[in-house]
Write an enzyme that holds these catalytic residues in place. Structure first.
Site, PDB file in Angstrom:
ATOM      1  N   ASP A 127    -106.913  25.898  33.882  1.00 32.81           N
ATOM      2  CA  ASP A 127    -107.569  27.223  33.826  1.00 32.81           C
ATOM      3  C   ASP A 127    -108.259  27.054  32.380  1.00 32.81           C
ATOM      4  O   ASP A 127    -107.323  27.757  31.523  1.00 32.81           O
ATOM      5  CB  ASP A 127    -106.934  28.500  34.203  1.00 32.81           C
ATOM      6  N   GLU A 179    -110.959  24.800  36.881  1.00 35.40           N
ATOM      7  CA  GLU A 179    -112.036  25.977  37.268  1.00 35.40           C
ATOM      8  C   GLU A 179    -113.468  25.924  36.733  1.00 35.40           C
ATOM      9  O   GLU A 179    -113.429  25.541  35.575  1.00 35.40           O
ATOM     10  CB  GLU A 179    -111.525  27.288  37.036  1.00 35.40           C
ATOM     11  N   ASP A 221    -102.562  32.957  33.085  1.00 35.73           N
ATOM     12  CA  ASP A 221    -103.422  31.696  32.872  1.00 35.73           C
ATOM     13  C   ASP A 221    -102.803  30.374  33.728  1.00 35.73           C
ATOM     14  O   ASP A 221    -103.279  29.775  34.142  1.00 35.73           O
ATOM     15  CB  ASP A 221    -103.580  31.342  31.407  1.00 35.73           C
TER      16      ASP A 221
END
Length: 189
Positions: A11, A71, A143
Site C-alpha cells: 500500500d 494498489e 497501512d
C-alpha cells in the site's frame, strides 16, 4: 498439486508504505508478516524516496515473496499530494521489478470489494475482514492492514487473470529474467 505462493501486498504512501505478506495455497490463506516502511518528512523528496526504496528492498530480501501486488493510485483534488503518492508508488513498483518479481496492480475499490464485499467499504470494515480472513494477523496501522488486503485480493484474482507482463524484464535479459520466467510459468499452469 498446489504449492504455496508467497504474496507481498504493498500500500504505497510517501509517509508510510504498508506491506503485508501472506501465503496462498489454492483458496487457503495464511498470514506471515506485515509492517510499514516510513520516510522522514523533514528530508527532501529524493531522500524520502531512497528511504522507501531501501525499506522495501529489506522487506523483499528478508521475506522472499514470489509475487507482488500494489494498489493503484487514485487521483484526488490535491495535485501535489497525488504527485507525491505517484512517486511512492513508482518506488513500490520498481523495487520488486528490479528483484525480478512479477507485479500485479489493483484498484482500491476492487480491493475493498474483494475483501469486504463492498467497493466503498470503510477502513474499519477492511481491517475487520482482514482479521477474519487472516486470524493470526497482527497489525498496528491501517497501512499494514490495507497491504494485507491487497495481498488477499491478488490471491483471489491471480488465477483468473494473467499478471501484467509489461512489468516483466524482456525475455533473456536482466538479472531477474529467469526468476520472472519461472514465476510466470507457475501462473500459466
Amino acid at each position: 498439486m498446489t504449492t504455496d505462493v508467497r504474496i507481498l501486498g504493498i500500500d504505497p504512501g510517501l509517509r508510510r508504505t504498508g506491506w503485508g505478506l501472506i501465503t496462498a495455497r489454492g483458496t487457503k490463506l495464511s498470514y506471515l508478516a506485515c509492517g510499514v516502511v516510513t520516510s522522514d518528512g523533514d528530508l527532501p523528496l529524493a531522500l524520502r524516496l531512497r528511504e522507501l526504496h531501501e525499506g522495501l528492498t529489506r522487506v523483499l530480501t528478508t521475506h522472499a515473496p514470489d509475487e507482488v501486488s500494489v494498489e493503484e493510485t487514485f487521483v484526488n483534488k490535491d495535485a501535489q499530494a497525488t504527485l507525491k503518492l505517484g512517486h511512492a508508488r513508482a518506488v513500490a513498483l520498481l523495487v520488486p521489478a528490479l528483484a525480478g518479481l512479477p507485479v500485479a496492480e489493483y484498484a482500491a475499490n476492487l480491493v475493498k470489494k474483494t475483501v469486504a464485499g463492498n467497493g466503498h467499504a470503510e477502513k474499519v470494515q477492511i481491517q475487520a475482514m482482514v482479521k477474519f480472513l487472516l486470524p493470526k494477523a497482527e497489525f498496528k496501522l491501517a497501512d499494514a492492514a490495507d497491504a494485507l488486503a491487497i495481498a488477499i485480493t491478488h490471491a483471489s484474482h491471480r488465477g483468473a487473470i494473467a499478471l501484467d507482463r509489461r512489468h516483466a524484464v524482456a525475455a533473456g535479459s536482466g538479472p531477474g529474467a529467469a526468476r520472472i520466467a519461472a514465476a510466470l510459468a507457475r501462473l500459466d499452469r
